[in-house]
Design a protein around this motif. Structure first.
Motif, PDB file in Angstrom:
ATOM      1  N   ILE A 240       0.846  -1.181   0.000  1.00 48.49           N
ATOM      2  CA  ILE A 240       0.000   0.000   0.000  1.00 48.49           C
ATOM      3  C   ILE A 240       0.887   1.238   0.000  1.00 48.49           C
ATOM      4  N   ILE A 241       0.484   2.246  -0.749  1.00 49.26           N
ATOM      5  CA  ILE A 241       1.136   3.546  -0.734  1.00 49.26           C
ATOM      6  C   ILE A 241       0.159   4.512  -0.085  1.00 49.26           C
ATOM      7  N   SER A 242       0.605   5.186   0.967  1.00 49.89           N
ATOM      8  CA  SER A 242      -0.258   6.134   1.663  1.00 49.89           C
ATOM      9  C   SER A 242      -0.004   7.546   1.171  1.00 49.89           C
ATOM     10  N   ILE A 243      -1.081   8.305   0.992  1.00 49.52           N
ATOM     11  CA  ILE A 243      -0.996   9.705   0.589  1.00 49.52           C
ATOM     12  C   ILE A 243      -1.299  10.546   1.822  1.00 49.52           C
ATOM     13  N   ILE A 244      -0.315  11.353   2.251  1.00 41.11           N
ATOM     14  CA  ILE A 244      -0.419  12.145   3.473  1.00 41.11           C
ATOM     15  C   ILE A 244      -0.484  13.620   3.106  1.00 41.11           C
ATOM     16  N   ASN A 245      -1.463  14.334   3.651  1.00 43.48           N
ATOM     17  CA  ASN A 245      -1.581  15.770   3.436  1.00 43.48           C
ATOM     18  C   ASN A 245      -0.406  16.447   4.137  1.00 43.48           C
ATOM     19  N   GLY A 246       0.379  17.224   3.380  1.00 43.12           N
ATOM     20  CA  GLY A 246       1.574  17.866   3.918  1.00 43.12           C
ATOM     21  C   GLY A 246       1.302  18.987   4.894  1.00 43.12           C
ATOM     22  N   THR A 247       0.089  19.505   4.931  1.00 44.59           N
ATOM     23  CA  THR A 247      -0.265  20.563   5.864  1.00 44.59           C
ATOM     24  C   THR A 247      -0.788  19.996   7.176  1.00 44.59           C
ATOM     25  N   SER A 248      -1.718  19.053   7.075  1.00 42.41           N
ATOM     26  CA  SER A 248      -2.354  18.515   8.279  1.00 42.41           C
ATOM     27  C   SER A 248      -1.674  17.258   8.811  1.00 42.41           C
ATOM     28  N   ASN A 249      -0.787  16.653   8.013  1.00 39.37           N
ATOM     29  CA  ASN A 249      -0.122  15.399   8.373  1.00 39.37           C
ATOM     30  C   ASN A 249      -1.106  14.262   8.629  1.00 39.37           C
ATOM     31  N   ILE A 250      -2.204  14.264   7.895  1.00 43.82           N
ATOM     32  CA  ILE A 250      -3.224  13.234   8.003  1.00 43.82           C
ATOM     33  C   ILE A 250      -3.206  12.388   6.734  1.00 43.82           C
TER      34      ILE A 250
END
Length: 182
Positions: A1-11
């Motif tokens: 799995i590749i996770s996509i993380i929001n760079g602003t919220s770190n979610i």
């Protein structure tokens, strides 16, 4: 799995799963600014998966021609990607326009870390087994130097380029140190 993380919220925003393509031991990942694709090395299948980062769909699976691809780096000058093939002592060169492997370059034993120097266009590759760094000309795709970093430490791993001072930093795992190449 590749996770996509929001760079602003770190979610974690979403995941890209195996259902779009076979990720066999995904290891390294690079983003191609020219086409918006992600390139994921698959150590277990000697391939690179190309994924459209917007639609999260598989574009292509590329055979590297090497064994155990690990790290990958993008060269924005020529739109090529460089893959360290740890098991075969090579770096695969992938054309980011055609998404085809165009060349394999011989390095030292166990290439594992890779970085790009934006000032001189060179690619630097750590060779974990023989304690050297291979320098590749990023335009000609040929080896231009081999640097003996730490002869008694045969486990060079990570490598990065610092654009503020134009130095390359190499992690020497067994020695517990960092070497600076100026």
């Amino acid at each position: 799995i590749i996770s996509i993380i929001n760079g602003t919220s770190n979610i974690v925003m979403s995941n890209i799963s195996q259902t779009i393509g076979k990720f066999f031991s995904p290891d390294g990942i690079a983003y191609n600014y020219d086409n918006g694709n992600l390139y994921v090395t698959n150590r277990g299948s000697d391939t690179v998966s190309v994924i459209n980062s917007t639609t999260k769909t598989l574009v292509k699976i590329i055979s590297t021609g090497g064994i155990a691809p690990s790290s990958i780096i993008y060269n924005p000058v020529n739109n090529y990607l460089y893959v360290a093939n740890t098991g075969s002592g090579t770096v695969s060169v992938i054309n980011g326009t055609t998404n085809n492997a165009v060349k394999n370059i011989s390095t030292g034993a166990g290439p594992i870390g890779i970085t790009y120097n934006e000032y001189n266009g060179n690619i630097y590759v750590t060779n974990s087994i023989n304690g050297t760094v291979t320098v590749i000309d990023g335009l000609l795709n040929t080896v231009i130097d081999t640097i003996d970093v730490f002869a008694s430490d045969n486990n060079l791993t990570g490598i990065t380029f610092n654009s503020n001072n134009e130095n390359v930093y190499v992690a020497n795992t067994n020695a517990g140190s960092i070497s600076i190449l100026g």
